[in-house]
Design a protein around this motif. Structure first.
Motif, PDB file in Angstrom:
ATOM      1  N   GLN A 272       0.817  -1.220   0.000  1.00 17.81           N
ATOM      2  CA  GLN A 272       0.000   0.000   0.000  1.00 17.81           C
ATOM      3  C   GLN A 272       0.845   1.264   0.000  1.00 17.81           C
ATOM      4  O   GLN A 272       0.325   2.371   0.167  1.00 17.81           O
ATOM      5  CB  GLN A 272      -0.956  -0.007   1.211  1.00 17.81           C
ATOM      6  N   VAL A 273       2.146   1.100  -0.218  1.00 20.99           N
ATOM      7  CA  VAL A 273       3.073   2.231  -0.219  1.00 20.99           C
ATOM      8  C   VAL A 273       3.692   2.394  -1.606  1.00 20.99           C
ATOM      9  O   VAL A 273       4.117   1.422  -2.221  1.00 20.99           O
ATOM     10  CB  VAL A 273       4.188   2.034   0.834  1.00 20.99           C
ATOM     11  N   ILE A 274       3.715   3.633  -2.090  1.00 26.03           N
ATOM     12  CA  ILE A 274       4.416   3.962  -3.334  1.00 26.03           C
ATOM     13  C   ILE A 274       5.680   4.728  -2.948  1.00 26.03           C
ATOM     14  O   ILE A 274       5.615   5.739  -2.249  1.00 26.03           O
ATOM     15  CB  ILE A 274       3.553   4.831  -4.260  1.00 26.03           C
ATOM     16  N   ILE A 275       6.832   4.225  -3.389  1.00 23.22           N
ATOM     17  CA  ILE A 275       8.121   4.820  -3.052  1.00 23.22           C
ATOM     18  C   ILE A 275       8.777   5.383  -4.300  1.00 23.22           C
ATOM     19  O   ILE A 275       8.878   4.712  -5.331  1.00 23.22           O
ATOM     20  CB  ILE A 275       9.048   3.770  -2.411  1.00 23.22           C
ATOM     21  N   THR A 276       9.204   6.630  -4.224  1.00 26.19           N
ATOM     22  CA  THR A 276      10.035   7.223  -5.268  1.00 26.19           C
ATOM     23  C   THR A 276      11.314   7.749  -4.610  1.00 26.19           C
ATOM     24  O   THR A 276      11.298   8.166  -3.455  1.00 26.19           O
ATOM     25  CB  THR A 276       9.300   8.371  -6.001  1.00 26.19           C
ATOM     26  N   PRO A 277      12.453   7.708  -5.319  1.00 25.41           N
ATOM     27  CA  PRO A 277      13.758   7.987  -4.706  1.00 25.41           C
ATOM     28  C   PRO A 277      14.133   9.466  -4.659  1.00 25.41           C
ATOM     29  O   PRO A 277      15.144   9.886  -5.231  1.00 25.41           O
ATOM     30  CB  PRO A 277      14.718   7.189  -5.588  1.00 25.41           C
ATOM     31  N   HIS A 278      13.329  10.270  -3.950  1.00 25.62           N
ATOM     32  CA  HIS A 278      13.578  11.702  -3.787  1.00 25.62           C
ATOM     33  C   HIS A 278      13.796  12.387  -5.142  1.00 25.62           C
ATOM     34  O   HIS A 278      14.796  13.090  -5.361  1.00 25.62           O
ATOM     35  CB  HIS A 278      14.792  11.938  -2.881  1.00 25.62           C
ATOM     36  N   VAL A 279      12.846  12.174  -6.023  1.00 28.93           N
ATOM     37  CA  VAL A 279      12.941  12.748  -7.365  1.00 28.93           C
ATOM     38  C   VAL A 279      11.745  13.647  -7.700  1.00 28.93           C
ATOM     39  O   VAL A 279      11.623  14.135  -8.826  1.00 28.93           O
ATOM     40  CB  VAL A 279      13.046  11.643  -8.443  1.00 28.93           C
ATOM     41  N   ALA A 280      10.858  13.898  -6.730  1.00 29.12           N
ATOM     42  CA  ALA A 280       9.641  14.658  -7.022  1.00 29.12           C
ATOM     43  C   ALA A 280       9.929  16.036  -7.597  1.00 29.12           C
ATOM     44  O   ALA A 280       9.165  16.555  -8.411  1.00 29.12           O
ATOM     45  CB  ALA A 280       8.778  14.781  -5.762  1.00 29.12           C
ATOM     46  N   GLY A 281      11.035  16.644  -7.200  1.00 27.33           N
ATOM     47  CA  GLY A 281      11.345  17.990  -7.664  1.00 27.33           C
ATOM     48  C   GLY A 281      12.174  18.049  -8.932  1.00 27.33           C
ATOM     49  O   GLY A 281      12.406  19.125  -9.477  1.00 27.33           O
ATOM     50  N   LEU A 282      12.620  16.883  -9.415  1.00 28.66           N
ATOM     51  CA  LEU A 282      13.474  16.886 -10.600  1.00 28.66           C
ATOM     52  C   LEU A 282      12.667  17.190 -11.853  1.00 28.66           C
ATOM     53  O   LEU A 282      11.565  16.679 -12.044  1.00 28.66           O
ATOM     54  CB  LEU A 282      14.176  15.535 -10.753  1.00 28.66           C
ATOM     55  N   THR A 283      13.215  18.012 -12.706  1.00 30.52           N
ATOM     56  CA  THR A 283      12.565  18.374 -13.954  1.00 30.52           C
ATOM     57  C   THR A 283      13.603  18.977 -14.890  1.00 30.52           C
ATOM     58  O   THR A 283      14.595  19.569 -14.437  1.00 30.52           O
ATOM     59  CB  THR A 283      11.426  19.385 -13.729  1.00 30.52           C
ATOM     60  N   ASP A 284      13.379  18.841 -16.181  1.00 30.07           N
ATOM     61  CA  ASP A 284      14.296  19.432 -17.146  1.00 30.07           C
ATOM     62  C   ASP A 284      14.168  20.955 -17.211  1.00 30.07           C
ATOM     63  O   ASP A 284      14.944  21.630 -17.881  1.00 30.07           O
ATOM     64  CB  ASP A 284      14.103  18.821 -18.539  1.00 30.07           C
ATOM     65  N   HIS A 285      13.185  21.507 -16.490  1.00 28.72           N
ATOM     66  CA  HIS A 285      13.021  22.966 -16.421  1.00 28.72           C
ATOM     67  C   HIS A 285      13.735  23.562 -15.200  1.00 28.72           C
ATOM     68  O   HIS A 285      13.691  24.782 -15.003  1.00 28.72           O
ATOM     69  CB  HIS A 285      11.534  23.326 -16.335  1.00 28.72           C
ATOM     70  N   TYR A 286      14.348  22.726 -14.375  1.00 27.75           N
ATOM     71  CA  TYR A 286      14.888  23.169 -13.090  1.00 27.75           C
ATOM     72  C   TYR A 286      15.880  24.323 -13.230  1.00 27.75           C
ATOM     73  O   TYR A 286      15.723  25.387 -12.617  1.00 27.75           O
ATOM     74  CB  TYR A 286      15.553  21.982 -12.374  1.00 27.75           C
ATOM     75  N   SER A 287      16.920  24.109 -14.021  1.00 29.39           N
ATOM     76  CA  SER A 287      17.982  25.119 -14.128  1.00 29.39           C
ATOM     77  C   SER A 287      17.465  26.438 -14.663  1.00 29.39           C
ATOM     78  O   SER A 287      17.843  27.513 -14.179  1.00 29.39           O
ATOM     79  CB  SER A 287      19.114  24.598 -15.020  1.00 29.39           C
TER      80      SER A 287
END
Length: 318
Positions: A272-287
């Protein structure tokens, strides 16, 4: 000595040119955070991002450092006390993450209400099955702890799904997009109303371990918990207990107290758990977005001697 800016992150030629154009009279040096140019850093007035092992060099008495632009919204890993003591202005990347992280939040939520997380596991085993508990977001209540850029974007999208929105922050003044607002001291009252509770909080002295056993025991039975803020705001053992005893129907987790999450951690085995590796904020628009914040701040820095956007309050730690 020439005024200089040192950036410890990779940038495109266009981004470098945008910084140079916004900072006439400054030299610009770009280097790798893993192998920083120590000579350039020692002469830097402005540093973009941070790296391990540079605190002693940058924060010693007599350096020209005046302003640090963090590469992240959270600044809990920076030497805040020493930066404050030196009178160095710190700005963060708040606002860069609102779009990608709010989309991840709704990715979790939609997977849960439509049982897509279960369908993916069934697909791996070639099982055609549904327990017919699928529902929808319409009419559900979402509680958002932290009403900054990410929380505001999440509330805005939630309204488009026909959801009721409750915010939790230090003061209970109303904000656009929120149907109700609670102070942090009333967190237990707020979570009791939520079908989904979203944690977007930074890690500070006040928020460390905020979501503990007493808070999880106040959650609405069968609700969901999503944490995309900082892992240290949550008591992991209390979270696991709430998942095991059924208080929580599920959890979407991008951040953890210990990262990477150890291979033998019990969360890995919880269906019942969905795990993502601390990537929620990553995006190709970041920089691009961060350079936009920096160049806007550079205007006020040149005009008035200090940036004005995303200035970190050392007392609040965000």
């Amino acid at each position: 000595m020439a005024k200089s800016i040192v950036c410890l992150q990779p940038l495109t030629k266009e981004q470098v040119e945008a910084i140079r154009k916004a900072a006439p009279g400054y030299t610009f040096v770009q280097c790798d955070a893993k192998q920083p140019d120590l000579e350039a850093l020692a002469e830097a007035e402005i540093v973009i991002s941070w790296a391990k092992g540079i605190s002693g060099l940058l924060l010693r008495e007599g350096t020209p450092l005046r302003w640090v632009q963090a590469w992240s919204a959270g600044v809990d890993k920076l030497p805040l006390d020493r930066l404050e003591q030196r009178g160095i202005v710190l700005t963060n990347a708040s606002g860069v993450h609102a779009e990608p992280i709010s989309q991840v939040i709704f990715g979790y939520m939609l997977m849960f209400v439509r049982n897509l997380h279960t369908a993916i596991r069934n697909q791996d085993r070639r099982i055609w099955n549904s327990d017919e508990t699928e529902t929808e977001l319409t009419g559900k209540t979402v509680v958002i702890a932290g009403t900054g850029e990410i929380g505001a974007a999440t509330a805005r999208i939630a309204k488009a799904f026909g959801m009721r929105t409750i915010g939790v922050r230090r003061i209970d003044d109303p904000l656009p997009g929120f149907d109700a607002m609670y102070t942090t001291s009333r967190l237990k009252d707020a979570v009791a109303e939520g079908d989904f509770v979203i944690n977007t909080l930074p890690l500070t002295g006040e928020t460390r371990g905020l979501f503990d056993a007493s808070v999880f025991s106040s959650f609405k039975e069968g609700s969901y918990y999503i944490n995309i803020g900082r892992g240290g705001t949550t008591d992991t053992e209390a979270l696991i207990e709430a998942l095991e005893n059924g208080r929580l129907r599920g959890a979407g987790l991008d951040v953890f107290e210990a990262e990477p999450l150890p291979e033998d951690h019990p969360l890995w085995d919880m269906k019942q758990v969905i795990i993502t590796p601390h990537v929620a904020g990553l995006t190709d628009h970041y920089s691009n977005r961060l350079v936009g914040i920096f160049t806007e701040n550079m205007k006020s820095y040149l005009a008035h001697g200090a940036p004005t956007v995303n200035v970190v309050d050392y007392l609040r730690q965000y």
